[in-house]
Write an enzyme that holds these catalytic residues in place. Structure first.
Site, short mmCIF file in Angstrom:
data_model
loop_
_atom_site.label_atom_id
_atom_site.label_comp_id
_atom_site.label_asym_id
_atom_site.label_seq_id
_atom_site.Cartn_x
_atom_site.Cartn_y
_atom_site.Cartn_z
N ILE A 195 -2.19 6.45 -6.66
CA ILE A 195 -2.82 6.47 -8.00
C ILE A 195 -3.15 7.90 -8.41
O ILE A 195 -2.97 8.30 -9.56
CB ILE A 195 -4.06 5.56 -8.02
CG1 ILE A 195 -3.66 4.11 -7.66
CG2 ILE A 195 -4.73 5.59 -9.40
CD1 ILE A 195 -4.81 3.17 -7.35
N LYS A 227 -16.64 -0.29 -0.97
CA LYS A 227 -16.62 -0.09 -2.43
C LYS A 227 -17.98 -0.47 -3.03
O LYS A 227 -18.52 0.23 -3.89
CB LYS A 227 -15.51 -0.91 -3.08
CG LYS A 227 -14.11 -0.46 -2.72
CD LYS A 227 -13.79 0.92 -3.28
CE LYS A 227 -12.41 1.40 -2.94
NZ LYS A 227 -12.21 2.82 -3.10
N TYR A 282 -13.54 -3.12 3.91
CA TYR A 282 -13.04 -2.28 2.81
C TYR A 282 -13.81 -2.59 1.53
O TYR A 282 -14.30 -1.68 0.84
CB TYR A 282 -11.53 -2.53 2.59
CG TYR A 282 -11.04 -2.03 1.26
CD1 TYR A 282 -10.80 -0.68 1.05
CD2 TYR A 282 -10.83 -2.91 0.18
CE1 TYR A 282 -10.38 -0.21 -0.19
CE2 TYR A 282 -10.41 -2.45 -1.05
CZ TYR A 282 -10.18 -1.10 -1.24
OH TYR A 282 -9.78 -0.64 -2.46
N SER A 287 -12.98 -1.11 -7.20
CA SER A 287 -11.99 -2.19 -7.10
C SER A 287 -12.58 -3.49 -7.61
O SER A 287 -13.79 -3.73 -7.51
CB SER A 287 -11.61 -2.35 -5.63
OG SER A 287 -10.94 -3.55 -5.42
P1 NAD Z 1 -3.62 6.14 -1.35
O1 NAD Z 1 -3.86 5.86 0.08
O2 NAD Z 1 -2.21 6.28 -1.81
O3 NAD Z 1 -4.44 7.43 -1.81
C1 NAD Z 1 -5.64 7.84 -1.20
C2 NAD Z 1 -5.51 9.30 -0.85
O4 NAD Z 1 -6.71 9.75 -0.25
C3 NAD Z 1 -4.37 9.58 0.14
O5 NAD Z 1 -3.59 10.65 -0.35
C4 NAD Z 1 -5.10 9.98 1.42
O6 NAD Z 1 -4.34 10.90 2.19
C5 NAD Z 1 -6.39 10.56 0.87
N1 NAD Z 1 -7.54 10.52 1.78
C6 NAD Z 1 -8.09 9.45 2.40
N2 NAD Z 1 -9.15 9.83 3.14
C7 NAD Z 1 -9.27 11.19 2.97
C8 NAD Z 1 -10.17 12.15 3.48
N3 NAD Z 1 -11.14 11.84 4.35
N4 NAD Z 1 -10.00 13.44 3.10
C9 NAD Z 1 -9.00 13.80 2.25
N5 NAD Z 1 -8.12 12.91 1.74
C10 NAD Z 1 -8.26 11.61 2.10
O7 NAD Z 1 -4.36 4.96 -2.19
P2 NAD Z 1 -4.29 4.64 -3.73
O8 NAD Z 1 -3.61 3.33 -3.87
O9 NAD Z 1 -3.83 5.81 -4.47
O10 NAD Z 1 -5.84 4.38 -4.00
C11 NAD Z 1 -6.70 5.40 -4.46
C12 NAD Z 1 -8.11 4.85 -4.49
O11 NAD Z 1 -8.14 3.68 -5.33
C13 NAD Z 1 -8.64 4.40 -3.14
O12 NAD Z 1 -10.00 4.73 -3.06
C14 NAD Z 1 -8.47 2.90 -3.17
O13 NAD Z 1 -9.40 2.25 -2.36
C15 NAD Z 1 -8.73 2.60 -4.64
N6 NAD Z 1 -8.12 1.34 -5.06
C16 NAD Z 1 -6.78 1.14 -4.86
C17 NAD Z 1 -6.22 -0.07 -5.21
C18 NAD Z 1 -4.76 -0.33 -4.95
O14 NAD Z 1 -4.35 -1.49 -4.96
N7 NAD Z 1 -3.93 0.67 -4.74
C19 NAD Z 1 -7.00 -1.09 -5.79
C20 NAD Z 1 -8.36 -0.84 -6.01
C21 NAD Z 1 -8.90 0.39 -5.64
N1 UFG Z 2 0.98 -11.77 -1.01
C1 UFG Z 2 1.98 -12.56 -0.48
N2 UFG Z 2 2.79 -12.00 0.45
C2 UFG Z 2 2.67 -10.71 0.86
C3 UFG Z 2 1.65 -9.91 0.30
C4 UFG Z 2 0.81 -10.48 -0.63
O1 UFG Z 2 2.11 -13.73 -0.82
O2 UFG Z 2 3.44 -10.27 1.73
C5 UFG Z 2 0.09 -12.36 -2.04
C6 UFG Z 2 -1.35 -12.38 -1.62
O3 UFG Z 2 -1.64 -13.51 -0.83
C7 UFG Z 2 -2.06 -12.39 -2.97
C8 UFG Z 2 -1.10 -11.57 -3.87
O4 UFG Z 2 0.15 -11.58 -3.20
O5 UFG Z 2 -2.11 -13.69 -3.44
C9 UFG Z 2 -1.56 -10.15 -4.08
O6 UFG Z 2 -1.81 -9.57 -2.82
P1 UFG Z 2 -2.04 -8.01 -2.62
O7 UFG Z 2 -2.28 -7.77 -1.16
O8 UFG Z 2 -0.93 -7.25 -3.26
O9 UFG Z 2 -3.33 -7.72 -3.49
P2 UFG Z 2 -4.82 -8.28 -3.33
O10 UFG Z 2 -5.17 -8.89 -4.64
O11 UFG Z 2 -5.01 -9.09 -2.13
O12 UFG Z 2 -5.59 -6.92 -3.04
C10 UFG Z 2 -5.72 -5.93 -4.02
C11 UFG Z 2 -5.88 -4.53 -3.41
C12 UFG Z 2 -7.18 -4.41 -2.67
C13 UFG Z 2 -8.32 -4.87 -3.53
C14 UFG Z 2 -8.04 -6.24 -4.08
C15 UFG Z 2 -9.09 -6.72 -5.02
O13 UFG Z 2 -4.83 -4.27 -2.50
O14 UFG Z 2 -7.39 -3.06 -2.39
O15 UFG Z 2 -6.82 -6.22 -4.80
O16 UFG Z 2 -9.23 -5.78 -6.03
F1 UFG Z 2 -9.45 -4.92 -2.81
#
Ligand code: NAD
Ligand code: UFG
Length: 339
Positions: free
Chosen positions: A13, A154, A150, A125
């Protein structure tokens, strides 16, 4: 020109947000330890935008090293992406998750206080709505009970940031609650590059499509939903990144303490994701139905009205765009950034 520090900005992101901030005229600094990313992602951000990004390779928990970023630059706002995010791994390694996610937040807040940086945006999240709240989720609902460490990190980080803002009236905090980010930049140069077996649905689908995985298992088809599979609010990562630009514009202009859902408001089922990916890209996704995954909620989706009303932001991309751009990234980078 304002300078924005992206903590964890090399990740999925963060890299997309860096592109949108640079395209909107902001200066960007990235601090990342590459624990879940790589320098190539930042290089490609520079390639897409034609602009350079100052990078600090460091662990944000290390407040001594982090301080150099603040002493060497005049930072106007911080976006805190730096966190560990694998739900299942957090159950097995809770202490590592609490240590990393809470300490990065505290180190950032300490440095911000020392250097009078008064604006922070946090990657929260939808998971904080927990099990109790009914969909669609609205921002004034109470945080709920999470099913994994996790999610609790948050909840705790939101609380820490709210308390910090209460104590320091000049500190502005925006909590952005992301729903399910998928997709990739339309150039196909940056995208999601999970290490090992993907935990999330879309990267798994993409790896089946490219031949890295044999088949997708759909976790449960006996939920109380229209087709029996879980429904989520999938949001294109570029729409999400643009939401950050709007949040930065807002926090620099108005300050304050706010929470925004960043989602589309429309849920899609797992089956609809697979069907749309197949149709848009003309590829069959081998899949089977398996048991439910522990901790999954049947439905999670946003009421996204507040972000539209206050930030003037809403999503523009469709599910077809999300599926097309995911595949464009995956087929051009079959092994992610290592391709
Ligand atoms: P990502 O893992 O791709 O990015 C996180 C980045 O933070 C990585 O580049 C990692 O190297 C860096 N990082 C982690 N710990 C660190 C530390 N101690 N010092 C320096 N760098 C560090 O994940 P993302 O999908 O880009 O998510 C970004 C943020 O959004 C995260 O906080 C994640 O929890 C939150 N978020 C993501 C999702 C999702 O589905 N991707 C959903 C909800 C919230
Ligand atoms: N799913 C499958 N097969 C897979 C992976 C996922 O059927 O191999 C399904 C899951 O059961 C769920 C849906 O696809 O029903 C979405 O699953 P994801 O793991 O992609 O996403 P989640 O909604 O479980 O989780 C996401 C983020 C978390 C966050 C959460 C709530 O990955 O970081 O949304 O915001 F906490």
């Amino acid at each position: 020109m304002s300078t924005i520090l992206l903590a964890g900005g090399a990740g999925y992101i963060g890299s997309h947000t860096a592109v949108e901030l640079l395209n909107s005229g902001y200066d960007v600094i990235i601090a990342d330890n590459y624990s879940n990313s790589c320098p190539e992602a930042v290089r490609r951000v520079e390639e897409i935008t034609g602009q350079s990004v100052k990078v600090y390779e460091l662990d944000i928990k290390d407040s001594v090293k982090l301080e150099t970023v603040f002493s060497e630059n005049k930072i106007d706002a911080v976006i805190h992406f730096a966190g560990l995010k694998a739900v299942g791994e957090s159950v097995d390694k809770p202490v590592i998750y609490y240590r990393n996610n809470i300490d990065t937040t505290l180190s950032l807040l300490e440095c911000m206080t020392r250097y009078s940086v008064k604006n922070i945006i946090f990657s929260s999240s939808a998971t904080v709505y927990g099990e109790e709240n009914p969909v669609p989720y609205t921002e004034e609902m109470k945080r709920g009970t999470c099913t994994n460490p996790y999610g609790w990190t948050k909840v705790m980080m939101e609380q820490i940031l709210e308390d910090a803002a209460k104590a320091d009236k000049e500190l502005s905090v925006v909590l952005l609650r992301y729903f399910n980010p998928i997709g990739a930049h339309e150039s196909g140069r940056i995208g999601e590059d999970p290490q090992g077996i993907p935990n999330n649905l879309m990267p798994y689908v993409a790896q089946v499509a490219v031949g890295r995985r044999e088949k997708l298992t759909i976790f449960g088809n006996d939920y109380d939903t229209p087709d029996g599979t879980c429904r989520r609010d999938y949001i294109h990562v570029v729409d999400l990144a643009k939401g950050h630009v709007k949040a930065i514009d807002y926090i620099l202009r108005n300050g304050g303490a706010e929470i925004f859902n960043l989602g589309t408001g429309t849920p899609y089922s797992v089956t609809e994701i697979v069907d749309t990916f197949e149709k848009v890209n003309g590829i069959r996704i081998n899949h089977v139905y398996g048991p439910r995954r522990a901790g999954d909620l049947p439905e999670s989706y946003a009421n996204a009205d507040k972000a539209f009303k206050i930030l003037g932001w809403k999503t523009e991309k469709t599910l077809a765009d999300m599926c097309r751009d995911t595949w464009n990234w995956q087929k051009n980078n079959p092994q992610g950034y290592k391709s």
